[in-house]
Structure formats: C-alpha cells, structure tokens
Design an enzyme around this catalytic site. Structure first.
Site, PDB file in Angstrom:
ATOM      1  N   ASP A  24     -26.638   9.733  -6.021  1.00  0.00           N
ATOM      2  CA  ASP A  24     -27.041   8.394  -6.288  1.00  0.00           C
ATOM      3  C   ASP A  24     -27.881   8.400  -7.284  1.00  0.00           C
ATOM      4  O   ASP A  24     -28.362   9.466  -7.779  1.00  0.00           O
ATOM      5  CB  ASP A  24     -27.812   7.906  -4.910  1.00  0.00           C
ATOM      6  CG  ASP A  24     -28.423   6.746  -5.016  1.00  0.00           C
ATOM      7  OD1 ASP A  24     -27.625   5.601  -5.466  1.00  0.00           O
ATOM      8  OD2 ASP A  24     -29.594   6.662  -4.947  1.00  0.00           O
ATOM      9  N   ASP A  26     -30.402   5.481  -8.533  1.00  0.00           N
ATOM     10  CA  ASP A  26     -31.647   4.903  -8.943  1.00  0.00           C
ATOM     11  C   ASP A  26     -32.474   5.408  -7.657  1.00  0.00           C
ATOM     12  O   ASP A  26     -32.122   5.123  -6.519  1.00  0.00           O
ATOM     13  CB  ASP A  26     -31.651   3.476  -8.700  1.00  0.00           C
ATOM     14  CG  ASP A  26     -30.860   3.016 -10.055  1.00  0.00           C
ATOM     15  OD1 ASP A  26     -30.995   3.654 -11.021  1.00  0.00           O
ATOM     16  OD2 ASP A  26     -30.048   1.987  -9.884  1.00  0.00           O
TER      17      ASP A  26
END
Ligand SMILES: [Zn+2]
Length: 541
Positions: A24, A26
C-alpha cells in the site's frame, strides 16, 4: 524427486512461499498526506528504503497497490500523481508495477480496496498468482483485499488504524521493517538448512487430532514424501477420513493417542504396549511428529524410541533430552501449514519442484474407494453456494438460527444454497436448510463433501475441517471465525477468504472449546447481509 535432466531441461526450483510483495502507498510506504499531488511532500516511513532493498535482494518483485480516489474527485491530476510516484521511486528505489485505482467509492469498481482487483492486477503484471503474494498495508481495507484475492496480509498499523482492524488482521507488524523481517523469516523457515544427500527410507509421520489438523499438515507430509521412499502416517480416529485424502501417504495407521484428546481417557498399559509393537513393525528409519502448538510430541517420542526409531524430529519448547534428534522451535502465530513445512525443513525435507506450498488432496479423489450410492455424493449441477453450519468445537460454531438467516439472505440474493453436515448433524442441517437451502446433511463422507465443496462458488463455514477442505480444492471461503485461536494461524490457507465475526471478542485467544462469553457474541453478531456482501466480494457477478 528431482526430474531427469535429460534433454537439457533444468529441474524447476522448489517454489518458495512468495514471488512478490505488494505495498500500500499512503501510510505504509510514505507518510499519509491526504490527496497529495505534490512531490515535495513525499516523506518515506522510517527504514523503508533499506527494508525494500532487503526484499529486492531476496529476489522478490515489488508492486504498489493504491487507492487514489483524488483522481476521480479532481483533487490532483494524473500528471501530478506521476510526479509523486517518480519522487517515491527516487527515494525508495524502483517498483516492478504500480496498480492504481483512480475511482471513488461511488463508482462501484472492482479495483478499489477492499475489493481484490488491484491484487489480481499486480499479481498478473508480475507474472505470478495472488496466493504467491504478500500485501503489506496499514488499514483493514488492505487486509480484506489481500485475503479476498487469496494473498497473505501483513498489517502495519499507524495511529489511524482502528483497534478492530488490528484485531482482525491475519498478521500485524510494528512497522514496515518488522513486516519485512516477518516475510523473510517465514520464507527461510520452510527451506531446509541442510538438504539431504539422498532419499530417506521409511519415514513415519504423525498427526493426531481432527480432520482439519490433518489437512493443514498436508504440505509438511508432502515435503517428507518428496524425500522419502515410503511414508507411513499415524493418525487418530477423528483424522482418519482426512488422512485418506492426503497425497504422499503410502500407509495409514489409525490409533488414538490417549494424551491428545480432551477430555483425555486413561492410559491403558496394554494398549500402549500394543502401539509400541505396531510402531516397531513399521521399521521406520526416522519419524517426524507434527503437533499443534499446545501439544507435546514427547510422550510419543518416548514410545518411538522404545519402538527402535533411530531419528526423531519434532517441535518442542520443552527440553527433549534424548527423545529428539531434531528439536525445532517455531514462534507463535505462524500458519499451521507453514509450521508443518518448517518442521519438515528442519528434518531436511522440502516440497518437490513445482509443488505449491498450499493444501492439496489426492488427484484420484472420488474415482475409487467410495462405496456410497452415486446419487448421494454426486455434485449438483450449476452454480451454488455451500453453507456448513456445524463445527468440531462448539465455541467455533455460528448459532443455528443465525446460519438459517444466512441461508435465507443468500437465497434471497439469488444463490442456490446447499447445506452440508456430518451424519450426527442432520437435525442442525435440516433446521438451517429449512430457511431456503437444500439439506445435504449426513449424505456424504468427507471425500463426497470435498467434491461438493470443489464444485461450489463459495463455502460459508466456521473455523473447522471443511474450511481447510475448501482451501485444499481452491474454493473461496467466507470464514465465520471465532477468535478463540489466531486467525493468521488457523484461517483458510492460500485461498480467497473473507473473514467475518468479532475478532476482538472476549473469547479471543482463549482456545475455549465452549464459548466462555454469555451469548457467544463473536459469531452470534454475524450480520446475514454482511455474508451476502462477502460472497459478492469473493465471487463477483
Ligand atoms: Zn477502481
């Protein structure tokens, strides 16, 4: 056995656990700056570059899987996003693929996490399958997407991660470097440190307990079989039907070990002497004793010594003295199939080239040895969903009235629902199926159930044997998982899964056989519409 090198064909290397790590963006790789379109605001999390380089050095491919709804919302342009990604690669090194969802929640796309679309896309782009990927992310959506694709999930919580997301995660790590440590440790654990020079002779493998326990030990037993001339499996009566389904087993000895069961029957000296005689007759060159983390291999190791077995391997925290030749230790929370594979590796055995480290059943399943009438075990035609309401342990069963509501909700959503259960669960399956399903309770043996599950679009089941049967035949599982034992250890392995039930309920990690909390809230609270949504997540369209 290594394939012949004739014709210049090189043997395939033994497949490791993973080919790729998906990250992922952020909150996981870089500090979360909401809707960031400015490369100057990119701040990697501490230790990210070094951690990613360790994954690269281990031969793993890397991809980013990220929701960027700021595109749909017009908060930044695609060019700005590309500038941000260029800056991320400048700071963190290159990624082999960027999988980006540009949509908003209202678009109903199949890529926005928690949907598994980005995981499928990244795996495809990297030339592998989701089950050979790990996804590292900081929130529940990441874990849901990973599990729904059949990938492994590792949660790295941040201050914004909700406690219930941490509780539900299959694995949680302190930070990104710790997540990388865990991934690399698990990969190393299933590789033999000292591979054998030649094949072992007769190896006695042991797995007591129930069908599910035997099924999750399958990869470890296959690894032994790949390096042995003959494999004899000692199992208990509750695991016998599952043992019959396992590849790599040449002979089965069914014998209850009185100290394994709970409540445990008294030890009968005559029976123990008879067992020693039976084990002596095997004339095993060595033994590998597979256990759960709460079981000791040492009582059986003593009997094996008395039966003349010269080399014995097992996992033991207790000091084994002269009872074990290979004493293996495993940290808590490792998936049971990997626990078994790591013991096999410690004993010097690895899976054969091309053998995926997942659960598997015999290829000839259903073609022989089934004496039941064909009508009873025939797989129904057409698409259907299976609901299996029973459980080997009451604390892990979803209450019958709730299962009935689940059947009704699935039927109302247009699914044909089959309700399965053992011969002693007929009353339960009849009650649950009356809500709109077809009652198959008591009509199949375990092999017949495996065929029905193999034909299903999805299985709805608690943490019990059939969940592992589904993993072995590749059928997605909606897991109504009571948190009495860790999900990361006992959840369906390397198959698409949606986890439901309260992961943070008070029964968590109690290992209780009967739920200690009034009202059994961990599974009574399962919402039937959530089951319908989970089936849609796993089986779109
Ligand atoms: Zn999307």
């Amino acid at each position: 056995m290594a394939p012949s090198a004739a014709g210049g064909a090189r043997p395939e290397p033994t497949p490791g656990l993973y080919d790729a790590v998906l990250l992922d963006r952020d909150g996981t790789l870089v500090e979360d700056v909401p809707y960031n379109g400015d490369p100057e605001k990119v701040r990697p999390v501490p230790g990210a570059r070094e951690a990613l380089d360790r994954l690269r050095a281990a031969g793993l491919r890397l991809a980013v899987v990220t929701n960027q709804s700021g595109l749909a919302r017009g908060y930044f342009t695609e060019a700005q996003m590309r500038a941000v990604h260029a800056r991320i690669e400048e700071l963190l090194g290159p990624f082999d693929h960027w999988a980006i969802c540009p949509h908003d929640d209202t678009d109903g796309c199949s890529c926005r996490k928690p949907a598994p679309g980005l995981v499928h896309e990244a795996a495809r782009a990297l030339g592998t399958a989701p089950r050979r990927c790990v996804l590292v992310g900081d929130i529940g959506r990441d874990m849901t997407a990973a599990l729904a694709a059949g990938a492994t999930g590792v949660l790295v919580p941040t201050p914004v991660t909700r406690p219930e997301e941490v509780a539900a995660a299959p694995t949680a790590a302190r930070d990104l470097p710790a997540a990388v440590d865990e991934i690399l440790r698990r990969m190393r654990a299933v590789r033999p440190v000292a591979p054998r020079a030649g094949r072992a002779g007769t190896v006695l493998v042991v797995r007591s307990d129930s069908a599910g326990d035997v099924l999750v030990t399958g990869p470890g037993i296959r690894a032994v079989a790949a390096g042995a001339r003959r494999v004899v499996l000692l199992c208990g009566p509750r695991g016998r039907a599952a043992a019959d389904l396992l590849p790599g087993v040449d002979e089965i000895i069914e014998w209850p070990l009185p100290w394994i069961d709970a409540p445990a029957p008294p030890v009968d000296p005559t029976d123990v002497h008879a067992l020693i005689d039976r084990l002596t007759a095997v004339a095993a060159d060595e033994a590998v004793i597979f256990t759960s983390f709460h079981q000791s291999p040492l009582p059986l190791a003593l009997l094996l010594r008395m039966a003349g077995v010269p080399r014995i391997s097992a996992i033991s925290d207790d000091y084994p003295g002269s009872l074990l030749d290979v004493r293996h230790r495993v940290p808590n929370g490792v998936p049971e199939p990997e626990r078994a594979l790591s013991l096999a590796a410690a004993a010097g055995f690895a899976l054969a080239a091309g053998d995926e480290p997942g659960l598997r059943l015999r290829a000839d399943l259903g073609r022989s040895g089934d004496s039941r009438p064909p009508a009873a075990t025939a797989v129904p035609e057409g698409g259907y969903v299976v609901v299996h309401p029973g459980s080997s342990v009451p604390a892990r069963a979803c209450p019958a009235h709730r299962c009935a509501e689940i059947v009704a909700a699935l039927a109302a959503d247009g699914h044909r629902v089959l309700v399965t259960g053992g011969p002693d669960e007929r009353e339960l399956t009849a009650r649950v199926a009356a809500a709109g399903g077809i009652d198959l309770g008591g009509t199949t043996d375990l092999a017949g159930l495996a065929r029905i599950v193999a034909g299903a679009r999805c299985l709805v089941v608690g943490n019990t044997g059939p969940a592992h049967l589904a993993a072995a035949v590749g059928t997605p599982v909606v897991s109504l998982f009571a948190p009495t034992v860790p999900f990361g250890q006992w959840g369906p392995y390397r198959v698409p899964v949606a986890r439901l039930g309260d992961a943070g309920a008070a029964c968590r990690d109690t290992r209780a056989a009967v739920c200690p909390v009034a009202g059994h809230p961990c599974l009574t609270g399962v919402d039937p519409p959530a089951v319908v949504a989970a089936v849609r997540l796993l089986v779109p369209g």
